[in-house]
Design a protein around this motif. Sequence first.
Motif, short mmCIF file in Angstrom:
data_model
loop_
_atom_site.label_atom_id
_atom_site.label_comp_id
_atom_site.label_asym_id
_atom_site.label_seq_id
_atom_site.Cartn_x
_atom_site.Cartn_y
_atom_site.Cartn_z
N VAL A 44 0.66 51.70 79.55
CA VAL A 44 1.31 51.52 80.61
C VAL A 44 0.66 51.07 82.00
CG1 VAL A 44 2.89 52.76 82.56
CG2 VAL A 44 3.09 53.30 79.83
N TYR A 45 -0.88 51.74 81.96
CA TYR A 45 -1.35 51.23 83.26
C TYR A 45 -1.85 49.70 82.84
CZ TYR A 45 -5.58 51.08 85.99
OH TYR A 45 -6.63 50.67 87.11
N ALA A 46 -2.12 49.38 81.64
CA ALA A 46 -2.71 48.03 81.72
C ALA A 46 -1.44 47.05 81.81
CB ALA A 46 -3.12 47.91 80.18
N ARG A 47 -0.14 47.50 81.73
CA ARG A 47 0.73 46.61 82.05
C ARG A 47 1.27 46.54 83.68
NH1 ARG A 47 3.02 49.14 77.33
NH2 ARG A 47 4.55 50.37 78.71
N GLY A 48 0.55 47.24 84.36
CA GLY A 48 1.04 47.49 85.73
C GLY A 48 1.99 48.43 86.14
N GLY A 49 2.18 49.51 85.05
CA GLY A 49 3.22 50.37 85.28
C GLY A 49 2.88 51.61 86.12
N VAL A 50 1.35 51.46 86.59
CA VAL A 50 0.88 52.79 87.41
C VAL A 50 0.42 52.03 88.67
CG1 VAL A 50 -0.70 54.51 87.74
CG2 VAL A 50 0.50 54.13 85.66
N PRO A 51 1.16 51.90 89.98
CA PRO A 51 0.95 51.09 90.94
C PRO A 51 -0.22 51.56 91.78
CG PRO A 51 2.82 52.49 91.40
CD PRO A 51 2.46 52.60 90.03
N CYS A 52 -1.36 52.06 91.39
CA CYS A 52 -2.50 52.64 92.18
C CYS A 52 -3.80 52.21 91.43
CB CYS A 52 -2.40 53.75 92.51
SG CYS A 52 -2.22 55.05 90.98
N ARG A 53 -4.89 51.85 92.07
CA ARG A 53 -6.08 51.64 91.39
C ARG A 53 -7.14 52.70 91.97
NH1 ARG A 53 -3.31 49.78 88.56
NH2 ARG A 53 -2.92 47.58 87.68
N LEU A 54 -8.16 52.70 91.02
CA LEU A 54 -9.38 53.58 91.36
C LEU A 54 -10.34 52.74 92.33
CD1 LEU A 54 -11.33 55.98 91.13
CD2 LEU A 54 -12.19 54.70 89.12
N VAL A 55 -10.64 52.99 93.51
CA VAL A 55 -11.59 52.61 94.39
C VAL A 55 -12.89 53.63 94.39
CG1 VAL A 55 -12.35 52.19 96.80
CG2 VAL A 55 -9.98 51.60 96.01
N HIS A 56 -14.03 52.96 93.82
CA HIS A 56 -15.42 53.69 93.68
C HIS A 56 -16.01 53.84 95.03
CE1 HIS A 56 -15.67 53.74 89.34
NE2 HIS A 56 -14.90 52.61 89.39
N GLY A 57 -16.25 54.89 95.52
CA GLY A 57 -16.67 55.18 96.63
C GLY A 57 -18.22 55.81 96.63
N SER A 58 -19.20 56.02 97.45
CA SER A 58 -20.54 56.29 97.32
C SER A 58 -20.62 57.72 97.32
CB SER A 58 -21.20 55.97 98.66
OG SER A 58 -20.80 56.25 99.96
N VAL A 59 -19.64 58.59 97.71
CA VAL A 59 -19.76 59.98 97.37
C VAL A 59 -18.71 60.19 96.61
CG1 VAL A 59 -19.39 62.25 98.72
CG2 VAL A 59 -20.58 60.34 100.06
N LYS A 60 -17.27 59.72 96.76
CA LYS A 60 -16.30 60.27 95.84
C LYS A 60 -15.36 58.90 95.73
CE LYS A 60 -13.33 62.57 99.32
NZ LYS A 60 -12.56 63.65 99.61
N HIS A 61 -14.62 59.21 94.80
CA HIS A 61 -13.57 58.06 94.28
C HIS A 61 -12.12 58.53 95.10
CE1 HIS A 61 -16.73 57.06 91.46
NE2 HIS A 61 -16.10 57.59 90.53
N ARG A 62 -11.49 57.57 95.21
CA ARG A 62 -10.29 57.52 95.79
C ARG A 62 -9.19 56.70 95.24
NH1 ARG A 62 -8.73 53.69 99.58
NH2 ARG A 62 -10.37 52.42 100.29
N LEU A 63 -7.86 56.67 95.34
CA LEU A 63 -6.91 55.94 94.88
C LEU A 63 -6.56 54.76 95.90
CD1 LEU A 63 -4.36 58.14 92.79
CD2 LEU A 63 -6.37 56.73 91.91
N GLN A 64 -6.13 53.70 95.61
CA GLN A 64 -5.69 52.48 96.34
C GLN A 64 -4.48 52.37 95.85
OE1 GLN A 64 -8.04 49.42 97.29
NE2 GLN A 64 -6.15 48.08 97.71
N TRP A 65 -3.27 52.60 96.61
CA TRP A 65 -1.87 52.42 96.18
C TRP A 65 -1.48 50.93 96.42
CZ3 TRP A 65 1.32 55.76 93.59
CH2 TRP A 65 0.89 57.02 93.35
N GLU A 66 -0.70 50.21 95.33
CA GLU A 66 -0.39 48.83 95.60
C GLU A 66 0.93 48.69 96.71
OE1 GLU A 66 0.52 47.32 91.80
OE2 GLU A 66 -1.74 47.28 91.27
N CYS A 67 1.69 49.82 96.79
CA CYS A 67 2.70 50.06 97.71
C CYS A 67 2.73 51.52 98.12
CB CYS A 67 3.80 49.52 97.13
SG CYS A 67 4.28 50.64 95.42
N LEU A 68 3.40 51.67 99.19
CA LEU A 68 3.39 53.08 99.88
C LEU A 68 4.08 53.87 98.79
CD1 LEU A 68 4.88 52.33 103.49
CD2 LEU A 68 2.54 53.19 102.86
#
Length: 231
Positions: free
Chosen positions: A68-92
């Motif tokens: 599902v993730y590969a097909r774009g069914g999960v509208p958020c992506r992982l953003v690697h941070g220097s201390v911790k990771h976070r999610l970036q949503w493609e929409c609110l």
Amino acid sequence: GSSALRMSSGTHVKTESALQRNKATSPLPCSPEPAVKPQPRPSDKLNPKTIDRYFAANSRPPSAFAAVYARGGVPCRLVHGSVKHRLQWECLPETVAFDPLLITLAEGLRETKHPYTFLSKEGFKELLMVEGATEKAVPLLPRLVPVLKAALAHSDSEVFERGLDALVQLSAVVGPCLNDHLKHLLTNLSRRLMDKKFREKIAVALQTLEKHGGKATVAIIKSKIPTYCSV
């Protein structure tokens, strides 16, 4: 004398020729034929027994969540941070339909590979934090609880912990509405109580369930875990 010598030589030559012919026509038992290595057939490449194990292991179909993730069914992506990771949503997140995304993220809790482990856990948490999450999540409980149950029953301890965290987060959002489904989840918690590693964390989780579920939650918990101490 010379005539006898010619006859003797002729007889010797004939005998020698006969021996050579016999050697040529009679196979020698002590000299086996050289082995000829058979050439591989094209069909051998399709034989599962000849496929490299590493290639086979890496050619397995992805899990449901990964697909599902590969097909774009999960509208958020992982953003690697220097201390911790976070999610970036493609929409609110407020604009995302809970059905089926919340269930998909819950299924992802059973993942054991990065980045799916982080995506599912953080995505589930952040989606439940949006305004109006209660009204959106309550109708999904009949389908959501079996998925959480599968995470709590998983043999991987990290998967279990993610499932437990998700259950606590869900209880804070849906409150007493979870009581009707709680019995299905408590059996797995009761089993894990035997493990000292999880005993304290489960106790805190049960108290949190009681806090959000009300007095009725106590009786439900004690029906499955008689040793539970109410807050």
